[in-house]
Write an enzyme that holds these catalytic residues in place. Structure first.
Site, PDB file in Angstrom:
ATOM      1  N   ALA A  67      -9.319  -4.432  -7.654  1.00  0.00           N
ATOM      2  CA  ALA A  67      -8.704  -5.728  -7.338  1.00  0.00           C
ATOM      3  C   ALA A  67      -8.083  -6.329  -8.596  1.00  0.00           C
ATOM      4  O   ALA A  67      -8.624  -6.206  -9.696  1.00  0.00           O
ATOM      5  CB  ALA A  67      -9.739  -6.680  -6.754  1.00  0.00           C
ATOM      6  N   GLU A 105     -12.091   4.095   0.678  1.00  0.00           N
ATOM      7  CA  GLU A 105     -11.614   3.592   1.969  1.00  0.00           C
ATOM      8  C   GLU A 105     -10.718   2.391   1.726  1.00  0.00           C
ATOM      9  O   GLU A 105     -10.969   1.617   0.800  1.00  0.00           O
ATOM     10  CB  GLU A 105     -12.764   3.139   2.867  1.00  0.00           C
ATOM     11  N   ASN A 111      -3.497  -2.501   4.761  1.00  0.00           N
ATOM     12  CA  ASN A 111      -3.327  -2.878   3.345  1.00  0.00           C
ATOM     13  C   ASN A 111      -2.223  -2.024   2.689  1.00  0.00           C
ATOM     14  O   ASN A 111      -2.481  -1.090   1.932  1.00  0.00           O
ATOM     15  CB  ASN A 111      -4.663  -2.722   2.607  1.00  0.00           C
ATOM     16  N   TYR A 125      -2.332   4.012  -3.982  1.00  0.00           N
ATOM     17  CA  TYR A 125      -3.082   5.268  -4.020  1.00  0.00           C
ATOM     18  C   TYR A 125      -2.160   6.466  -3.780  1.00  0.00           C
ATOM     19  O   TYR A 125      -2.317   7.511  -4.417  1.00  0.00           O
ATOM     20  CB  TYR A 125      -4.221   5.241  -3.000  1.00  0.00           C
TER      21      TYR A 125
HETATM   22  N1  COA Z   1       3.926  -3.322  -2.311  1.00  0.00           N
HETATM   23  C1  COA Z   1       4.313  -2.028  -2.413  1.00  0.00           C
HETATM   24  N2  COA Z   1       3.811  -1.157  -3.341  1.00  0.00           N
HETATM   25  C2  COA Z   1       2.860  -1.638  -4.162  1.00  0.00           C
HETATM   26  C3  COA Z   1       2.398  -2.970  -4.105  1.00  0.00           C
HETATM   27  C4  COA Z   1       2.987  -3.829  -3.138  1.00  0.00           C
HETATM   28  N3  COA Z   1       2.603  -5.122  -3.007  1.00  0.00           N
HETATM   29  N4  COA Z   1       1.439  -3.140  -5.049  1.00  0.00           N
HETATM   30  C5  COA Z   1       1.313  -1.952  -5.702  1.00  0.00           C
HETATM   31  N5  COA Z   1       2.163  -1.052  -5.158  1.00  0.00           N
HETATM   32  C6  COA Z   1       2.316   0.361  -5.553  1.00  0.00           C
HETATM   33  C7  COA Z   1       3.671   0.550  -6.213  1.00  0.00           C
HETATM   34  O1  COA Z   1       4.036   1.920  -6.046  1.00  0.00           O
HETATM   35  C8  COA Z   1       3.341   0.265  -7.663  1.00  0.00           C
HETATM   36  O2  COA Z   1       4.262   0.825  -8.570  1.00  0.00           O
HETATM   37  P1  COA Z   1       5.611   0.002  -8.935  1.00  0.00           P
HETATM   38  O3  COA Z   1       5.203  -1.403  -9.265  1.00  0.00           O
HETATM   39  O4  COA Z   1       6.149   0.764 -10.117  1.00  0.00           O
HETATM   40  O5  COA Z   1       6.478   0.083  -7.714  1.00  0.00           O
HETATM   41  C9  COA Z   1       2.010   0.935  -7.814  1.00  0.00           C
HETATM   42  O6  COA Z   1       1.342   0.683  -6.557  1.00  0.00           O
HETATM   43  C10 COA Z   1       1.179   0.441  -8.984  1.00  0.00           C
HETATM   44  O7  COA Z   1       1.001  -0.966  -8.808  1.00  0.00           O
HETATM   45  P2  COA Z   1       0.112  -1.814  -9.802  1.00  0.00           P
HETATM   46  O8  COA Z   1       0.970  -2.849 -10.462  1.00  0.00           O
HETATM   47  O9  COA Z   1      -0.701  -0.950 -10.679  1.00  0.00           O
HETATM   48  O10 COA Z   1      -0.864  -2.546  -8.752  1.00  0.00           O
HETATM   49  P3  COA Z   1      -1.511  -3.986  -8.918  1.00  0.00           P
HETATM   50  O11 COA Z   1      -2.059  -4.161 -10.288  1.00  0.00           O
HETATM   51  O12 COA Z   1      -0.573  -5.006  -8.413  1.00  0.00           O
HETATM   52  O13 COA Z   1      -2.769  -3.882  -7.911  1.00  0.00           O
HETATM   53  C11 COA Z   1      -3.781  -3.912  -5.740  1.00  0.00           C
HETATM   54  C12 COA Z   1      -2.631  -3.356  -6.593  1.00  0.00           C
HETATM   55  C13 COA Z   1      -3.730  -3.245  -4.344  1.00  0.00           C
HETATM   56  C14 COA Z   1      -5.126  -3.572  -6.379  1.00  0.00           C
HETATM   57  C15 COA Z   1      -3.594  -5.451  -5.628  1.00  0.00           C
HETATM   58  O14 COA Z   1      -2.495  -5.732  -4.774  1.00  0.00           O
HETATM   59  C16 COA Z   1      -4.817  -6.172  -5.117  1.00  0.00           C
HETATM   60  O15 COA Z   1      -5.701  -6.563  -5.882  1.00  0.00           O
HETATM   61  N6  COA Z   1      -4.893  -6.381  -3.795  1.00  0.00           N
HETATM   62  C17 COA Z   1      -6.043  -7.097  -3.193  1.00  0.00           C
HETATM   63  C18 COA Z   1      -7.306  -6.258  -3.270  1.00  0.00           C
HETATM   64  C19 COA Z   1      -7.140  -4.922  -2.588  1.00  0.00           C
HETATM   65  O16 COA Z   1      -6.557  -4.814  -1.514  1.00  0.00           O
HETATM   66  N7  COA Z   1      -7.697  -3.885  -3.233  1.00  0.00           N
HETATM   67  C20 COA Z   1      -7.697  -2.535  -2.703  1.00  0.00           C
HETATM   68  C21 COA Z   1      -8.884  -2.324  -1.858  1.00  0.00           C
HETATM   69  S1  COA Z   1      -9.017  -0.638  -1.300  1.00  0.00           S
END
Ligand code: COA
Length: 156
Positions: free
Chosen positions: A73, A106, A111, A118
């Site tokens: 997260a 999972e 999401n 992933y």
């Molecule tokens: N839409 C589409 N692709 C996305 C995305 C979005 N909102 N967020 C991340 N990605 C993909 C992209 O391919 C991205 O690469 P890019 O920015 O060069 O296009 C890649 O993931 C890496 O993203 P990153 O910046 O490392 O992700 P983040 O630091 O923003 O964190 C989450 C991603 C999912 C952890 C974040 O949105 C989050 O905390 N969400 C709420 C908690 C959650 O759902 N956790 C996962 C539980 S399984």
């Protein structure tokens, strides 16, 4: 934003619990996070800003040669800057260095950001766990990244 990735400690627990509450409908409590830190089979990392703010975190459980990612997260204001990818890359190196067979996790089927994250990092959809989540009830997609055991490859 400049940040470093460091092992999570008890000092990080209140901030990580705050991130949990921001991100999940069934957040881990501070007690659950402390129990994770106490578990010798578990590891956790935080991405920490220069002022000590925890920007994101990730947890891992290792059972024999299997790695289970418990949570990832990132604070909403700091998303799309590569923080989750950086955290998961550390687990990826750990998996390779310790000859794990796979990393798996999972994720809610709705999401899309997490599924995209992933998939970008080489995880593949391996199946569904029906009605795995509550609040709201939803299926979980099982995402897995497999590793070839270098030692076995060399011997065969
Ligand atoms: N839409 C589409 N692709 C996305 C995305 C979005 N909102 N967020 C991340 N990605 C993909 C992209 O391919 C991205 O690469 P890019 O920015 O060069 O296009 C890649 O993931 C890496 O993203 P990153 O910046 O490392 O992700 P983040 O630091 O923003 O964190 C989450 C991603 C999912 C952890 C974040 O949105 C989050 O905390 N969400 C709420 C908690 C959650 O759902 N956790 C996962 C539980 S399984």
């Amino acid at each position: 934003m400049t940040y470093t990735i460091v092992p999570m400690t008890y000092d990080h627990v209140p901030q990580v619990a705050e991130i949990e509450r921001m991100c999940f409908s069934d957040p881990w409590s501070e007690r659950m996070l402390r129990e994770h830190l106490d578990n010798q089979c578990a590891a956790a990392l935080v991405a920490q800003g220069e002022d000590g703010t925890v920007l994101g975190y990730a947890g891992l459980l290792v059972v024999l040669d299997e790695g289970y990612i418990t949570n990832v997260a990132v604070r909403p204001l700091y998303r799309r800057q590569g923080i989750a990818a950086d955290l998961l890359t550390v687990f990826d190196r750990f998996a390779q260095g310790n000859h794990l067979a796979f990393l798996t996790l999972e994720v809610r089927s709705s999401n899309a950001p997490a599924l995209a994250l992933y998939e970008k990092l080489g995880y593949r959809r391996m199946g569904l766990r029906k009605h795995y989540y509550e609040h709201p009830r939803e299926d979980a997609v099982i995402m897995t990244r497999g590793y070839t055991n270098a030692a076995e490859t060399t011997e065969s």
